[in-house]
Design a protein around this motif. Structure first.
Motif, PDB file in Angstrom:
ATOM      1  N   PRO A  78       9.638   2.522  -1.888  1.00  0.00           N
ATOM      2  CA  PRO A  78       8.652   3.031  -2.840  1.00  0.00           C
ATOM      3  C   PRO A  78       7.385   2.185  -2.847  1.00  0.00           C
ATOM      4  N   ASP A  79       6.379   2.661  -3.574  1.00  0.00           N
ATOM      5  CA  ASP A  79       5.103   1.939  -3.628  1.00  0.00           C
ATOM      6  C   ASP A  79       5.191   0.659  -4.436  1.00  0.00           C
ATOM      7  N   MET A  80       6.025   0.665  -5.479  1.00  0.00           N
ATOM      8  CA  MET A  80       6.085  -0.462  -6.403  1.00  0.00           C
ATOM      9  C   MET A  80       7.513  -0.847  -6.743  1.00  0.00           C
ATOM     10  N   ALA A  81       7.745  -2.146  -6.843  1.00  0.00           N
ATOM     11  CA  ALA A  81       8.962  -2.680  -7.459  1.00  0.00           C
ATOM     12  C   ALA A  81       8.474  -3.521  -8.644  1.00  0.00           C
ATOM     13  N   PRO A  82       8.505  -2.974  -9.860  1.00  0.00           N
ATOM     14  CA  PRO A  82       7.918  -3.680 -11.002  1.00  0.00           C
ATOM     15  C   PRO A  82       8.552  -5.036 -11.295  1.00  0.00           C
ATOM     16  N   GLU A  99       2.108 -10.871   6.862  1.00  0.00           N
ATOM     17  CA  GLU A  99       1.793  -9.856   7.861  1.00  0.00           C
ATOM     18  C   GLU A  99       1.100  -8.639   7.269  1.00  0.00           C
ATOM     19  N   GLY A 100       0.861  -8.633   5.935  1.00  0.00           N
ATOM     20  CA  GLY A 100       0.048  -7.602   5.317  1.00  0.00           C
ATOM     21  C   GLY A 100       0.753  -6.334   4.915  1.00  0.00           C
ATOM     22  N   ARG A 101       2.080  -6.316   4.913  1.00  0.00           N
ATOM     23  CA  ARG A 101       2.801  -5.095   4.525  1.00  0.00           C
ATOM     24  C   ARG A 101       3.004  -5.002   3.021  1.00  0.00           C
ATOM     25  N   LEU A 102       3.256  -6.141   2.366  1.00  0.00           N
ATOM     26  CA  LEU A 102       3.532  -6.166   0.934  1.00  0.00           C
ATOM     27  C   LEU A 102       2.607  -7.150   0.237  1.00  0.00           C
ATOM     28  N   ILE A 103       2.445  -6.945  -1.065  1.00  0.00           N
ATOM     29  CA  ILE A 103       1.574  -7.793  -1.881  1.00  0.00           C
ATOM     30  C   ILE A 103       2.323  -8.207  -3.138  1.00  0.00           C
ATOM     31  N   GLU A 104       2.317  -9.496  -3.452  1.00  0.00           N
ATOM     32  CA  GLU A 104       2.823  -9.981  -4.734  1.00  0.00           C
ATOM     33  C   GLU A 104       1.710  -9.806  -5.758  1.00  0.00           C
ATOM     34  N   ALA A 105       1.958  -8.994  -6.758  1.00  0.00           N
ATOM     35  CA  ALA A 105       0.952  -8.763  -7.796  1.00  0.00           C
ATOM     36  C   ALA A 105       1.247  -9.694  -8.977  1.00  0.00           C
ATOM     37  N   ALA A 106       1.483  -9.130 -10.150  1.00  0.00           N
ATOM     38  CA  ALA A 106       1.717  -9.963 -11.334  1.00  0.00           C
ATOM     39  C   ALA A 106       3.066 -10.672 -11.262  1.00  0.00           C
ATOM     40  N   VAL A 261       6.018  -6.382  -6.933  1.00  0.00           N
ATOM     41  CA  VAL A 261       5.642  -6.310  -5.525  1.00  0.00           C
ATOM     42  C   VAL A 261       5.233  -4.878  -5.211  1.00  0.00           C
ATOM     43  N   VAL A 262       4.112  -4.739  -4.504  1.00  0.00           N
ATOM     44  CA  VAL A 262       3.624  -3.408  -4.126  1.00  0.00           C
ATOM     45  C   VAL A 262       3.361  -3.375  -2.626  1.00  0.00           C
ATOM     46  N   THR A 263       3.340  -2.168  -2.090  1.00  0.00           N
ATOM     47  CA  THR A 263       3.018  -2.006  -0.679  1.00  0.00           C
ATOM     48  C   THR A 263       1.507  -2.090  -0.471  1.00  0.00           C
ATOM     49  N   LYS A 264       1.120  -2.453   0.733  1.00  0.00           N
ATOM     50  CA  LYS A 264      -0.306  -2.499   1.068  1.00  0.00           C
ATOM     51  C   LYS A 264      -0.924  -1.115   0.931  1.00  0.00           C
ATOM     52  N   GLY A 265      -0.146  -0.086   1.285  1.00  0.00           N
ATOM     53  CA  GLY A 265      -0.649   1.276   1.169  1.00  0.00           C
ATOM     54  C   GLY A 265      -1.011   1.636  -0.261  1.00  0.00           C
ATOM     55  N   PHE A 266      -0.170   1.235  -1.215  1.00  0.00           N
ATOM     56  CA  PHE A 266      -0.487   1.510  -2.620  1.00  0.00           C
ATOM     57  C   PHE A 266      -1.711   0.725  -3.061  1.00  0.00           C
ATOM     58  N   ALA A 267      -1.773  -0.550  -2.699  1.00  0.00           N
ATOM     59  CA  ALA A 267      -2.907  -1.386  -3.098  1.00  0.00           C
ATOM     60  C   ALA A 267      -4.227  -0.811  -2.589  1.00  0.00           C
ATOM     61  N   ASP A 268      -4.205  -0.241  -1.394  1.00  0.00           N
ATOM     62  CA  ASP A 268      -5.418   0.308  -0.798  1.00  0.00           C
ATOM     63  C   ASP A 268      -5.887   1.576  -1.498  1.00  0.00           C
ATOM     64  N   LYS A 269      -4.950   2.360  -2.039  1.00  0.00           N
ATOM     65  CA  LYS A 269      -5.330   3.650  -2.639  1.00  0.00           C
ATOM     66  C   LYS A 269      -5.416   3.605  -4.161  1.00  0.00           C
ATOM     67  N   ALA A 270      -4.902   2.548  -4.778  1.00  0.00           N
ATOM     68  CA  ALA A 270      -4.722   2.566  -6.229  1.00  0.00           C
ATOM     69  C   ALA A 270      -6.012   2.423  -7.023  1.00  0.00           C
ATOM     70  N   GLY A 271      -7.067   1.904  -6.417  1.00  0.00           N
ATOM     71  CA  GLY A 271      -8.311   1.731  -7.155  1.00  0.00           C
ATOM     72  C   GLY A 271      -8.160   0.770  -8.320  1.00  0.00           C
ATOM     73  N   VAL A 272      -8.766   1.114  -9.463  1.00  0.00           N
ATOM     74  CA  VAL A 272      -8.728   0.214 -10.618  1.00  0.00           C
ATOM     75  C   VAL A 272      -7.325   0.078 -11.203  1.00  0.00           C
ATOM     76  N   ALA A 273      -6.429   1.008 -10.860  1.00  0.00           N
ATOM     77  CA  ALA A 273      -5.053   0.878 -11.349  1.00  0.00           C
ATOM     78  C   ALA A 273      -4.412  -0.404 -10.841  1.00  0.00           C
ATOM     79  N   MET A 274      -4.871  -0.892  -9.704  1.00  0.00           N
ATOM     80  CA  MET A 274      -4.329  -2.129  -9.156  1.00  0.00           C
ATOM     81  C   MET A 274      -4.686  -3.312 -10.051  1.00  0.00           C
ATOM     82  N   ASP A 275      -5.789  -3.229 -10.770  1.00  0.00           N
ATOM     83  CA  ASP A 275      -6.156  -4.300 -11.706  1.00  0.00           C
ATOM     84  C   ASP A 275      -5.095  -4.438 -12.795  1.00  0.00           C
TER      85      ASP A 275
END
Length: 332
Positions: A78-82, A99-106, A261-275
């Motif tokens: 999935p796009d997100m694992a909260p 390698e740019g596949r996943l991103i650690e967010a909050a 943790v979110v995917t790079k694909g979600f981060a790229d499309k999420a816009g301000v929701a990523m904030d």
């Protein structure tokens, strides 16, 4: 004047559309609803805020730590694992981030997931000299065993849980048996919770393993004791967490890093929701209270999410822009 008004209206319409587009950028998003309560609530909080605050279309999918991480890493879904407890996947996660596949967010649990040996807060208040586990073991008279009050008890996890191994090893390392304590297996999660409830409701002492965030710690006030030493990861991995380790040493439980943790694909499309995803975090005390409310009211994860949003607006409204907060409040 007519031309000026027309230009103003067109401009206002353009900016309104642009604002709407920004909040609709994330489109469809899949969110892992893990199979434990705190993560389930977080997934529903995210779903509600992303849908009502940012115009996303959110879908929840069943998840668990290892399979969810593997799917995100290998398939981008999935796009997100909260709420991902990353200690279990730290090495492959670091590689995926690099390698740019996943991103650690909050860091969603801003205190981390905590484990340890606890005593009731009322007992800690009555005996301020008890700061460490070693201090508690000097007072067997304060911690009666459930089956024989002439003995003292350290309450362990049920059989099959990882914490049963670490607690048993620490029990031996601390010389708890020589101090007059027996190690008690409560048999199940319900038995462990029930032993805490029974002790506090009857104003009896209790000493044993537990963790946060959990419903029981939202319902009953407990104090976590220090082991008097720093966490030694090498010794933990080699002995403390190993069944029947020959020579266990006193050690402290690790604090578990818990991230969104979110995917790079979600981060790229999420816009301000990523904030929002980057800003969202809460403390264990708040999560404990939400889980306790769910337990007392037989609430679902969705119920818990709405309870949180209605009860703690001062917390979550800081995670989003004011106009987003108003949309979320209106949807409640």
């Amino acid at each position: 004047m007519k031309k000026l008004l027309a230009s103003t209206v067109i401009a206002a319409g353009f900016y309104a559309l642009a604002g709407t587009a920004a909040y609709a950028d994330c489109g469809e998003v899949s969110i892992a609803e893990m199979n434990w309560a705190s993560a389930g609530v977080a997934a529903h909080v995210d779903k509600f805020i992303l849908e009502n605050g940012y115009g996303c279309t959110a879908t929840l999918v069943t998840g668990d730590t290892m399979p969810t991480f593997a799917s995100m890493n290998e398939k981008g879904q999935p796009d997100m694992a909260p709420e991902l407890w990353v200690n279990a996947v730290r090495t492959p996660l670091d590689a995926a981030v690099k390698e740019g596949r996943l991103i650690e967010a909050a860091k969603i649990l801003n205190e981390g997931g905590v484990e340890g040996w606890w005593i009731p807060k009322f007992l800690a208040d009555e005996h301020p000299e008890i700061k460490t586990v070693q201090d508690a073991l000097k007072h067997p008279e304060l911690f009666p065993a459930p089956e024989d009050a002439s003995k003292a008890a350290v309450t362990n996890c049920p059989a099959g849980w990882n914490c049963q191994v670490s607690t048993a090893n620490l029990y031996r390392a601390l010389g708890a048996e020589k101090a007059g304590f027996e190690l008690v297996d409560t048999g199940s999660a319900a038995g462990l919770d029930g032993s805490i409830a029974n002790a506090i409701e009857n104003k009896k002492g209790w000493l044993g393993y537990y963790w946060a965030p959990t419903a029981i710690l939202g319902k009953y006030e407990m104090t976590r004791l220090s082991f008097g030493v720093e966490h030694n990861k090498a010794d933990w991995d080699a002995c403390t967490a190993v069944p029947d380790c020959a020579d266990p040493k006193v050690n402290s439980y690790p604090v578990s890093d818990v991230y969104t943790v979110v995917t790079k694909g979600f981060a790229d499309k999420a816009g301000v929701a990523m904030d929002y995803v980057k800003a969202r975090n809460w403390d264990n005390g708040t999560v404990n209270k939400v889980l306790a409310w769910m337990d007392e009211n037989q609430g679902t994860n969705e119920d818990g999410a709405k309870y949180f949003l209605k009860t703690y607006p001062d917390m979550w409204s800081k995670w989003v822009a004011p106009e987003v907060a108003e949309k979320v409040k209106a949807a409640l």
